[in-house]
Every structure is written in C-alpha cells, then in structure tokens.
Design a protein around this motif. Sequence first.
Motif, PDB file in Angstrom:
ATOM      1  N   GLY A   1       0.856  -1.292   0.082  1.00  0.00           N
ATOM      2  CA  GLY A   1       0.018   0.109  -0.092  1.00  0.00           C
ATOM      3  C   GLY A   1       0.932   1.232   0.023  1.00  0.00           C
ATOM      4  O   GLY A   1       1.955   1.217   0.656  1.00  0.00           O
ATOM      5  N   HIS A   2       0.595   2.335  -0.876  1.00  0.00           N
ATOM      6  CA  HIS A   2       1.500   3.475  -1.017  1.00  0.00           C
ATOM      7  C   HIS A   2       0.665   4.711  -0.845  1.00  0.00           C
ATOM      8  O   HIS A   2      -0.419   5.056  -1.074  1.00  0.00           O
ATOM      9  CB  HIS A   2       1.841   3.219  -2.548  1.00  0.00           C
ATOM     10  N   GLY A   3       1.575   5.583  -0.670  1.00  0.00           N
ATOM     11  CA  GLY A   3       1.215   7.059  -0.528  1.00  0.00           C
ATOM     12  C   GLY A   3       1.709   7.740  -1.700  1.00  0.00           C
ATOM     13  O   GLY A   3       1.338   7.486  -2.901  1.00  0.00           O
TER      14      GLY A   3
ATOM     15  N   VAL B   1       2.387  -7.560 -11.006  1.00  0.00           N
ATOM     16  CA  VAL B   1       1.302  -8.464 -11.304  1.00  0.00           C
ATOM     17  C   VAL B   1       0.326  -7.344 -11.853  1.00  0.00           C
ATOM     18  O   VAL B   1      -0.352  -7.184 -13.001  1.00  0.00           O
ATOM     19  CB  VAL B   1       0.610  -9.294 -10.331  1.00  0.00           C
ATOM     20  N   THR B   2      -0.011  -6.359 -11.085  1.00  0.00           N
ATOM     21  CA  THR B   2      -1.178  -5.253 -11.104  1.00  0.00           C
ATOM     22  C   THR B   2      -1.038  -4.181 -10.377  1.00  0.00           C
ATOM     23  O   THR B   2      -0.583  -4.320  -9.257  1.00  0.00           O
ATOM     24  CB  THR B   2      -2.504  -5.856 -11.076  1.00  0.00           C
ATOM     25  N   GLU B   3      -1.626  -3.021 -10.397  1.00  0.00           N
ATOM     26  CA  GLU B   3      -1.677  -1.938  -9.678  1.00  0.00           C
ATOM     27  C   GLU B   3      -3.394  -1.718  -9.540  1.00  0.00           C
ATOM     28  O   GLU B   3      -4.281  -1.728 -10.448  1.00  0.00           O
ATOM     29  CB  GLU B   3      -1.060  -0.636 -10.370  1.00  0.00           C
ATOM     30  N   LEU B   4      -3.810  -1.155  -8.172  1.00  0.00           N
ATOM     31  CA  LEU B   4      -4.988  -0.950  -7.975  1.00  0.00           C
ATOM     32  C   LEU B   4      -4.932   0.504  -7.496  1.00  0.00           C
ATOM     33  O   LEU B   4      -4.796   0.835  -6.414  1.00  0.00           O
ATOM     34  CB  LEU B   4      -5.749  -1.926  -6.755  1.00  0.00           C
ATOM     35  N   THR B   5      -5.832   1.384  -8.302  1.00  0.00           N
ATOM     36  CA  THR B   5      -5.527   2.985  -8.169  1.00  0.00           C
ATOM     37  C   THR B   5      -6.826   3.564  -7.629  1.00  0.00           C
ATOM     38  O   THR B   5      -7.056   4.821  -7.948  1.00  0.00           O
ATOM     39  CB  THR B   5      -5.134   3.507  -9.318  1.00  0.00           C
TER      40      THR B   5
ATOM     41  N   THR C   1      -8.052   7.738  -3.635  1.00  0.00           N
ATOM     42  CA  THR C   1      -7.664   9.191  -4.011  1.00  0.00           C
ATOM     43  C   THR C   1      -6.707   9.834  -3.160  1.00  0.00           C
ATOM     44  O   THR C   1      -6.119  11.181  -3.511  1.00  0.00           O
ATOM     45  CB  THR C   1      -8.816  10.020  -4.320  1.00  0.00           C
ATOM     46  N   GLU C   2      -6.521   9.237  -1.919  1.00  0.00           N
ATOM     47  CA  GLU C   2      -5.492   9.666  -1.128  1.00  0.00           C
ATOM     48  C   GLU C   2      -4.588   8.692  -0.567  1.00  0.00           C
ATOM     49  O   GLU C   2      -4.949   7.672  -0.718  1.00  0.00           O
ATOM     50  CB  GLU C   2      -6.000  10.748  -0.179  1.00  0.00           C
ATOM     51  N   ARG C   3      -3.562   8.893   0.282  1.00  0.00           N
ATOM     52  CA  ARG C   3      -2.564   7.758   0.631  1.00  0.00           C
ATOM     53  C   ARG C   3      -3.385   6.909   1.430  1.00  0.00           C
ATOM     54  O   ARG C   3      -4.074   7.099   2.394  1.00  0.00           O
ATOM     55  CB  ARG C   3      -1.799   8.703   1.795  1.00  0.00           C
ATOM     56  N   VAL C   4      -2.701   5.641   1.102  1.00  0.00           N
ATOM     57  CA  VAL C   4      -3.299   4.261   1.757  1.00  0.00           C
ATOM     58  C   VAL C   4      -2.427   4.244   2.972  1.00  0.00           C
ATOM     59  O   VAL C   4      -1.104   4.036   3.053  1.00  0.00           O
ATOM     60  CB  VAL C   4      -2.995   3.079   0.769  1.00  0.00           C
TER      61      VAL C   4
ATOM     62  N   ASN D   1      -0.911   6.816  -4.538  1.00  0.00           N
ATOM     63  CA  ASN D   1      -1.701   6.331  -3.501  1.00  0.00           C
ATOM     64  C   ASN D   1      -2.302   4.948  -4.174  1.00  0.00           C
ATOM     65  O   ASN D   1      -3.551   4.747  -3.734  1.00  0.00           O
ATOM     66  CB  ASN D   1      -2.881   7.548  -3.560  1.00  0.00           C
ATOM     67  N   GLN D   2      -1.529   4.187  -4.309  1.00  0.00           N
ATOM     68  CA  GLN D   2      -2.223   2.889  -5.115  1.00  0.00           C
ATOM     69  C   GLN D   2      -1.768   1.471  -4.249  1.00  0.00           C
ATOM     70  O   GLN D   2      -0.970   1.777  -3.271  1.00  0.00           O
ATOM     71  CB  GLN D   2      -1.513   2.838  -6.436  1.00  0.00           C
ATOM     72  N   LEU D   3      -2.312   0.327  -4.668  1.00  0.00           N
ATOM     73  CA  LEU D   3      -1.915  -0.851  -4.070  1.00  0.00           C
ATOM     74  C   LEU D   3      -1.182  -1.608  -5.060  1.00  0.00           C
ATOM     75  O   LEU D   3      -1.804  -1.548  -6.412  1.00  0.00           O
ATOM     76  CB  LEU D   3      -3.161  -1.798  -3.803  1.00  0.00           C
TER      77      LEU D   3
END
Length: 456
Positions: free
Chosen positions: A377-379, A396-400, A403-406, A383-385
């Motif tokens: 999990g990213h900021g 493998v993939t990105e989950l976006t 809309t703000e920091r995870v 701000n994606q996984l």
Amino acid sequence: MASYFDNVDSTFGASVDGKTMPRWQRKALDSNSNTGRLQTPKKEAVDRFIPNRASMDIEAAHYKLTHSENVPSPSKEHYAKAIESTLMGEANSKILAFKQKAPQPSEGHKNDLRVLYTQNRGAQRVRKASRAIPQNPERILDAPEMRPDFYLNILDWSSQNQIAVALNNSVYIWDAASGNTFELCHTEQAGDYISSVSWAGDGAHLAVGTSDSLVQIYDVTSQRKVRTMTGHSGRVAAMDWNGHILSTGSASGLIMNSDVRVANHCVSALEGHSQEVCGLKWSPDGKLLASGGNDNLVNIWSANGELRHTLTDHQAAVKALAWCPWQSNLLASGGGTADRHIRFWNTSSGNCVNSIDTQSQVCSLLWSAEHHEIISGHGFSKNQLSIWKYPSLAQVTELTDHTERVLGMAMSPDGQTVASIAADETIRFWKCFAADASNKKQKVMPTSSRLGAMIR
C-alpha cells in the motif's frame, strides 16, 4: 692463330669443336663434374598447385586460344544472378543440410548452459496476470474522522472475520459476516485519540493503544475492557501479539513485551530505536520480532529480548513490515517517501536478499501464501496498491481506486480479500487473491456497501 672466343670464360659459354655450348648443357655438365659445388636444395612439397607442363598439350591450348571465338567476361550483376541460381536453386532449398535430424534429448535432461546465456538477461517485461484481478473494489465503507497519520496502525482483521478500525477517539467493530457495526470504546479525555489496534490470535480480544501512552485490552464478545497497562511515555502507535505476549512500541522508541495474564505484565523492555516505533511484527513461528522506526532502522529481536540484527539500508521511516508465511526467516520491509523501496531480508544472516524501487511511499505490506505474492500500500505519488510476484518481483497489477494516501491494510481470515484504509476516509475491499474454487470454499461477504453506523 687461335681465336679469342676459343678461350672465353665459361661464364658466357664454352667452346666444343669450335661451337658455343648452350647454358643449360653447360650447367648439366658442371653438376656432373663438380660434385663438391654447393647445390640448390630441393624444395619440399607444399600445399599449392604447381602445373605439370610435361603433361600439358601446349600446341592444342595455343590453337584453342587463337582460333576460338572471343567470349566477353560476364558483368557483376550477371555473375551474381548465376551464383544465386546455382546455390539457392529452388526457393526452399538449403546450402547445407543434415541427412538426419539431431536426436531428441533424454527425458529429464537439463541444459546447464541455459544459465550461462540467461544470467545477464535484462529486466523482464511485466507479464499479464495468470488470473483475473478486479480493478475495482468489491465494496467501500465510510471511515469519517479518521486521522491521516502515517505512523498510526488503525486497521486490523480478526480470525473471527471482524474488522476493528480506529476513527479519531473511537474504535468501531464491523462484522464482515453479518454486516453489523458497533462502537467498542472511546477515549475519555478531550484531545486524546486511538493510535493503534491489534487483534489477539483468538479473535475475541482486542488491544487498543492511545495517544496518552495507555494500552487497553477489550473482550469484544462482551464489549468490556478487561485491563489497562502502563509503562510507556508516549503514544503507542504499533502493537502485535505472540500468543499471550503483547508487544507495544511508543513514540519514545521503547518496545515493551507484556504478559497480559499477570499483574506485573512487563516481561522485557527493548531499547534499540532512537525515535518513534511505528512498525511491529512477530514471525509466524513466534521466535523473532521485527521492529521499524522513524529512525529508518529495522531491528530483529529474539523472543527473549536479544537484539539479533540492526538493518540500516532504508533511507526513511519504516512502518511496513511483513513476514513471509512459507519461509520463516524472510522479512519484507518498506520505506517512506525518501526511500520508496521494499527490501527483503534473510533474518538468519541479516543480509538484504532482494529489493525493488516502488517509486512511491510504502505504508503497508501483506503476503499472499496462496499465490506467493506480496501486496504493498502506497502514499505519494500514486496512492495505489501494487501486487508483486515473489521472488521475481514482477509487478502483477496496480489498484488505483483510492484518491489519497493508503495508510494501512489488513487481510481477511481466508486470505482472499484485502481491506485498505486511506486518507480519503474510506475502507475499500479488494478480492485480489481469490482461491481456486475447486480447492477452497469461498466466504461471501454481505451485500451492504456502506459503513454508515461508523458515523453515529
């Protein structure tokens, strides 16, 4: 009177009966009579063509050259076409060909030279996922008034399929099976807030850390507080259980291991961080404790409190920690904005065995034993996984959808669903590690899509 030429030097010729002897006859004569004179050595046969003129018909060759018609030399284009037609022949003909194909290798044969030609191969292209991973969350729950603080750990999922989330000064419990929500507790003093939550292994007891340095234990089934533990001098932002031992880390850098069964709960105090402890994780076998701090350090502790390793490769605060479920001595750690790396450690030796630059602040990490993957999990800045294969580290993939920091993530008990909480005040559920339906029975979550009870 004798002639001058009768006594001429043999260099120019010899006179026999008044006649001059040819040079070749004189040389033959000299070779027979002067055997002591130096002779030219005979040349050995060499690998080149020397024509034998004795076997050639010079007169016939001369006749053909002088009486045959003159044939002009071919042009370069004409010569090239002639060579091409001679060599290639038909379109599919080959210049060289084996009469029989090479025999097939024996079954189980392994080509050892494969390593030689593949070890320096460049980075591999991202391969498409072998399974369908939904790019949209399965559901979204409201999480109003949550504190958007990177250092806090305010989300956890129990073995009994209940989610605990801290929203400012209150802790709410959401039952994933029934969809019911209730408030478990809240702070008494104005300005205080909940800084961390952590479920015990039984799924019935929840540890709650507060900003005023307290650690509280709640029986969630009866919804009552069973004890309060002191000893920290700053907020408790990180906690994790190892059986009946609860480890807690505070803003002072102190880590306490507490036996919740006894009155004198402090078993050991670990001093290895100079700044706030924001990450704590026990290994699955309960033998090692990993701690991460705002001092950019990762410390590895034994169960008896001995410091085994201090890992210094990160260049920012380390909050994200996750032990590999199928390799007991493998730890993953993630660094903040100035670092952005996920690093993989052999905790037996203390060596970094792999790393990847994610290009984003790393806030949380979880392993999937089913697929041998890790999700981060990213900021800033996306701000994606992100899901990564291990050990290839191919994305493998990105989950976006956030809309703000995870700020944190938690895994469902069946290992198929990930819950992520972000500064956009939502909790999103991702079915990203679905198991094979023929091997496992999938647990279905309720259709309710909003956590409206959290704001009441």
